[in-house]
Design an enzyme around this catalytic site. Sequence first.
Site, PDB file in Angstrom:
ATOM      1  N   ARG A 133       2.557   1.131  17.578  1.00 26.48           N
ATOM      2  CA  ARG A 133       1.592   0.890  18.659  1.00 26.48           C
ATOM      3  C   ARG A 133       2.267   0.837  20.024  1.00 26.48           C
ATOM      4  O   ARG A 133       1.717   1.303  21.021  1.00 26.48           O
ATOM      5  CB  ARG A 133       0.819  -0.412  18.373  1.00 26.48           C
ATOM      6  N   ASP A 171       0.157  -4.320   1.877  1.00 25.72           N
ATOM      7  CA  ASP A 171       1.396  -3.607   1.555  1.00 25.72           C
ATOM      8  C   ASP A 171       2.322  -4.417   0.646  1.00 25.72           C
ATOM      9  O   ASP A 171       3.366  -3.917   0.223  1.00 25.72           O
ATOM     10  CB  ASP A 171       2.158  -3.264   2.844  1.00 25.72           C
ATOM     11  N   GLN A 181      -5.913   0.870  10.494  1.00 20.58           N
ATOM     12  CA  GLN A 181      -5.644   2.224  10.989  1.00 20.58           C
ATOM     13  C   GLN A 181      -6.934   2.850  11.513  1.00 20.58           C
ATOM     14  O   GLN A 181      -6.948   3.476  12.570  1.00 20.58           O
ATOM     15  CB  GLN A 181      -5.032   3.074   9.880  1.00 20.58           C
ATOM     16  N   GLY A 235       1.455   7.233   7.580  1.00 19.60           N
ATOM     17  CA  GLY A 235      -0.008   7.172   7.650  1.00 19.60           C
ATOM     18  C   GLY A 235      -0.464   6.496   8.934  1.00 19.60           C
ATOM     19  O   GLY A 235      -1.410   6.939   9.599  1.00 19.60           O
ATOM     20  N   LYS A 282      -2.227   4.796  -0.780  1.00 17.70           N
ATOM     21  CA  LYS A 282      -1.107   4.515   0.122  1.00 17.70           C
ATOM     22  C   LYS A 282      -0.065   5.633  -0.032  1.00 17.70           C
ATOM     23  O   LYS A 282      -0.392   6.706  -0.514  1.00 17.70           O
ATOM     24  CB  LYS A 282      -0.514   3.135  -0.183  1.00 17.70           C
ATOM     25  N   SER A 294       4.186  -1.770  12.214  1.00 22.48           N
ATOM     26  CA  SER A 294       2.866  -1.582  12.843  1.00 22.48           C
ATOM     27  C   SER A 294       2.965  -1.729  14.352  1.00 22.48           C
ATOM     28  O   SER A 294       2.406  -0.928  15.117  1.00 22.48           O
ATOM     29  CB  SER A 294       1.883  -2.636  12.325  1.00 22.48           C
TER      30      SER A 294
HETATM   31  C1  S3P Z   1      -1.273  -0.486   8.966  1.00 25.96           C
HETATM   32  C2  S3P Z   1      -2.419  -0.766   8.280  1.00 25.96           C
HETATM   33  C3  S3P Z   1      -2.497  -0.783   6.809  1.00 25.96           C
HETATM   34  C4  S3P Z   1      -1.122  -0.815   6.157  1.00 25.96           C
HETATM   35  C5  S3P Z   1      -0.167   0.128   6.812  1.00 25.96           C
HETATM   36  C6  S3P Z   1       0.005  -0.230   8.276  1.00 25.96           C
HETATM   37  C7  S3P Z   1      -1.311  -0.469  10.450  1.00 25.96           C
HETATM   38  O1  S3P Z   1      -3.188   0.368   6.383  1.00 25.96           O
HETATM   39  O2  S3P Z   1      -1.231  -0.508   4.794  1.00 25.96           O
HETATM   40  O3  S3P Z   1       1.093   0.082   6.194  1.00 25.96           O
HETATM   41  O4  S3P Z   1      -0.249  -0.532  11.084  1.00 25.96           O
HETATM   42  O5  S3P Z   1      -2.406  -0.415  11.008  1.00 25.96           O
HETATM   43  P1  S3P Z   1      -4.798   0.405   6.353  1.00 25.96           P
HETATM   44  O6  S3P Z   1      -5.260   0.238   7.731  1.00 25.96           O
HETATM   45  O7  S3P Z   1      -5.169   1.755   5.817  1.00 25.96           O
HETATM   46  O8  S3P Z   1      -5.193  -0.706   5.436  1.00 25.96           O
END
Ligand code: S3P
Length: 438
Positions: A26, A319, A169, A94, A346, A22
């Site tokens: 970013r 996760d 996200q 994603g 997911k 994550s």
């Molecule tokens: C993430 C947020 C999560 C997580 C993903 C990483 C992120 O998803 O499942 O692996 O880095 O913001 P969601 O925001 O859809 O819950």
Amino acid sequence: MPTISYKMGPLKGKIFAPGDKSISHRSLILGAMAKGKTNITGLLEGADIMATAEAMNKLGARVERIKKGEWIIKGCGEAGLISPSEPIDCGNAGTGVRLLMGAISGYKISATFKGDTSLSSRPMARVLNPLEQMGIEYNCDEGETLPATIISSGNLKSIDYVSPHASAQVKSAILLAGINTSGVTSITEHTLSRDHSENMLKAFGATINIETQGQGQKVSIKGPVTLKGTDISIPGDPSSAAFPIIAAIITPGSDILVQNVMMNPTRIGLFTTLTEMGAYLRADNYRTSGGEIIADIHVKYSQLNGVIVPEERAPSMIDEYPILAVAAAYAKGTTVMRGIAEMRVKESDRIKATFELLIKNGVDVKEHSDGLSIKGGSVTGGATVLTHHDHRIAMSALILGINAENPITIDDSSMIATSFPTFFELMAEIGAKIEVTK
Ligand code: S3P
């Protein structure tokens, strides 16, 4: 590539957790938007992150690898991100695509996003709808899936959005769009999601306001703001650390130390749950790095007991449910995990994939619309598991095999490189026997 994991003796040793996925995404996105240079150390060099690095180059920044984990970005600053000359391929990521959609929206731009089969089936409306309210136009498939094209005039209006999802996200996409919007852009969530965007935006010079609202929060950004390049050190990923940690907890005689694990409270629901299940899990040597708390985690083999996982804990371990299910399969009694319907959208339908992983290998498991109940005991193993191109299902299946009566095979392990490219190396280092077949 089919891959097999075998029952092994105790796991021992000291390893470092790989960089957080994550925070890695970013750091590249904010570095590319910022004015001046951003130096990154400890970047996760997984396929998901490499796709984001490539995307930032296509959007006009200069992203350069110096050596392993060390990257320099020359950001676009006031000149802004530019329309890419070809579609941006986000691969399996994603987080990459949803954050990028928000990031580009504040500029005069047109960009098409695409991804692999798994990403192309995931819902994008949750991000596109609020961005549309801010003023973008978009085209995509009927099911609001990729490929999707965003067209923005660069003149967005700020919104006060109440999100139906506790999703970092979605929150991050709106905050990133808010960077180049005049006025205050806010997002309210009923349950706290991971806060890395807020922390990093502050480090790049943005003004972020956070108001607690019951169990949730209203987060606001004041725009427009020119972000300033900075130095970022990426902490170890607790979601990746979870795999060797649970491998050691379920394997008799094991004793390992996983170093440099980020302990941000919005990410450590799994560690709380394992402790409640009776695991020997001690975090020590707390320090801060790059604005995040990190620690070393010492775990030993433990006889676990089943628990009911509180639903409100879900965002802090979203996760980690597939690997928690593996721990639950070896626990005494039943573990109930509900309120996690989000798992169905997911990288794969993780409720279904985890159910199949366990039932095929002789575990007593019930599938609910919003979760799973797992009665622990012996794990016969011996099955071949379909991973549905999902890295966390693949790694969970291989860890289940580490203490099962018979070896467990997965259809493919190549996608593990999206989030944990050093998985095989680190697992071998602590003594696991996992073989990739040709
Ligand atoms: C993430 C947020 C999560 C997580 C993903 C990483 C992120 O998803 O499942 O692996 O880095 O913001 P969601 O925001 O859809 O819950």
